[in-house]
Enzyme design. Structure first.
Site, PDB file in Angstrom:
ATOM      1  N   GLY A  59       0.773  -1.232   0.000  1.00 65.42           N
ATOM      2  CA  GLY A  59       0.000   0.000   0.000  1.00 65.42           C
ATOM      3  C   GLY A  59       0.801   1.278   0.000  1.00 65.42           C
ATOM      4  O   GLY A  59       1.727   1.429   0.767  1.00 65.42           O
ATOM      5  N   CYS A  60       0.470   2.190  -0.872  1.00 65.52           N
ATOM      6  CA  CYS A  60       0.976   3.566  -0.869  1.00 65.52           C
ATOM      7  C   CYS A  60       2.498   3.654  -0.975  1.00 65.52           C
ATOM      8  O   CYS A  60       3.237   2.787  -0.507  1.00 65.52           O
ATOM      9  CB  CYS A  60       0.508   4.333   0.353  1.00 65.52           C
ATOM     10  SG  CYS A  60      -1.267   4.543   0.480  1.00 65.52           S
TER      11      CYS A  60
END
Length: 401
Positions: A16-17
């Site tokens: 994620g991210c």
């Protein structure tokens, strides 16, 4: 025979991210090429639902004014916001933020910037200092003017963000045209919230900006805590509460950024039990006083301010965050490759420790803090809630202390 199911290791699922940061401690300014290259390398960590940049030192000609970057979804929202700004601020300049057409960037709002100072008479009547005054009006615009959103509100800095991959958002805002002594960047992979222009990172308030990879499981407790003190959490994401906690602990309560980060990732009770009596008493007091400021969950963040950059991992280090240096330059990124792509000969490459804030300040800030007294000096200006409350003799004693 049926199709073989994928197993662990057969496919890469990014955690994620993506986040990145670059700072030149000397204060020398650099264009957006390197930060754009760094965050673009981590393309697979995002899903195109958010990207953005924060830059410090980009408006030297208006360094004493608040640079408000505001997104509008309608002409009515802009008209109402500008009427509001005309009432409470004095504007030196206002203009649309320059953008370029990018095929993948759709339905962009109308994005303006305003260089303003608080209206002197209204500021004086408010009983607030200019930072608190500006913050409250930012919250009013975000919360009460439909279709208007303040993307950033600091001095000599700005946030450039939206829905898209960060490399496309950078091209849209023409990031390479700006020069800054510090940059942060974010590529978003939202899990619990929709991708929208106001919800992209960085999240900002005054001169603070935060880019975040992870999930704040303590969000509701943290949100309820800061909302008691006038912070308005309306932006549909857990990241904004980190920004408000830093503002609350540093600006309102006077802690250093490092201590604020320590409060947010405070020692566990087992660790406190193993400390000496004095240190244990101090850590116990911090945890008891600021229990609702403790941030839990897997996260890594880079916090920008007018002092420099601060990087922080959760105590268990469930998200990656790397740091490296070269001369006066410091580089931060979710992946080592994102550092080496812009600085192949980077030195002291290492991972940020869990729960241990990494702080890099401008050289002039570091020198000033080293020379400053550590004495705790009481507030001399009367707070708004004190006006007319204290007896005159006590007030005079307080202000001459």
């Amino acid at each position: 025979m049926g199709k073989r199911l994928l197993r662990e290791g057969d496919v890469r699922i990014p955690s994620g991210c993506a986040i990145a940061g670059i700072i030149d401690r000397s204060g020398c300014r650099h264009d957006g090429t390197d930060i754009l290259t760094s965050i673009a390398l981590m393309h697979d960590r995002g899903n195109g639902l958010g990207g953005g940049f924060a830059a410090y030192g980009i408006y030297p000609e208006y360094a004493e004014l608040y640079a408000l970057h505001i997104m509008y979804e309608s002409h009515e929202a802009r008209a109402e916001t500008e009427a509001y700004l005309d009432r409470y601020f004095m504007s030196e300049k206002q203009e649309r933020i320059p953008t370029d057409a990018v095929a993948s960037i759709q339905s962009a709002p109308d994005i303006w910037r305003y260089f303003v100072a608080p209206h002197p008479m209204r500021l004086n009547m408010s009983g607030l200092d200019e930072l608190e005054y500006t913050m409250r009006h930012v919250f009013h615009i975000n919360g009460h003017i439909d279709g208007a959103f303040v993307a950033s509100s600091g001095k000599n800095m700005g946030a450039f963000k939206g829905v898209g991959y960060p490399e496309d958002i950078g091209a849209f805002y023409r990031i390479q045209d700006y020069e800054a002594w510090a940059w942060t960047a974010h590529g978003r992979f939202p899990t619990n919230t929709p991708g929208w222009w106001g919800g992209a990172h960085p999240f900002t308030l005054l001169n603070w900006s935060v880019v975040h990879n992870g999930e704040i499981s303590s969000y509701d407790a943290n949100r309820r805590y800061v909302e008691q003190f006038g912070y308005d959490c309306r932006l549909q994401t857990d990241t904004e509460v980190i920004t408000y906690l830093f503002d609350f602990l540093v600006r309102r309560h006077g802690f250093s950024q490092k201590m604020a980060a320590h409060i947010m990732t405070a020692s566990s009770w087992d660790e406190i039990d193993s400390l000496g009596p004095d240190e244990a008493a101090f850590e116990t007091a911090l945890r008891a006083t600021y229990s609702s400021a403790l941030v839990n969950g897997p996260f890594s963040v880079i916090v920008g301010s007018d002092e420099g950059l601060l990087a922080l991992n959760d105590r268990l280090k469930l998200r990656a965050l790397m740091v490296a240096e070269k001369g006066s330059m410091t580089y931060l990124a979710s992946e080592q490759a994102a550092i080496e792509v812009v600085c192949p000969d980077a030195e002291n490459v290492r991972s940020i420790e869990g729960g241990v804030p990494f702080v890099v300040q401008l050289d002039e800030v570091a020198r000033a803090k080293a020379a400053a007294s550590a004495e705790n000096r009481p507030q001399k200006q009367t707070f708004k809630h004190e006006v007319g409350v204290l007896p005159k003799d006590i007030k005079e004693a307080y202000h001459h202390a």
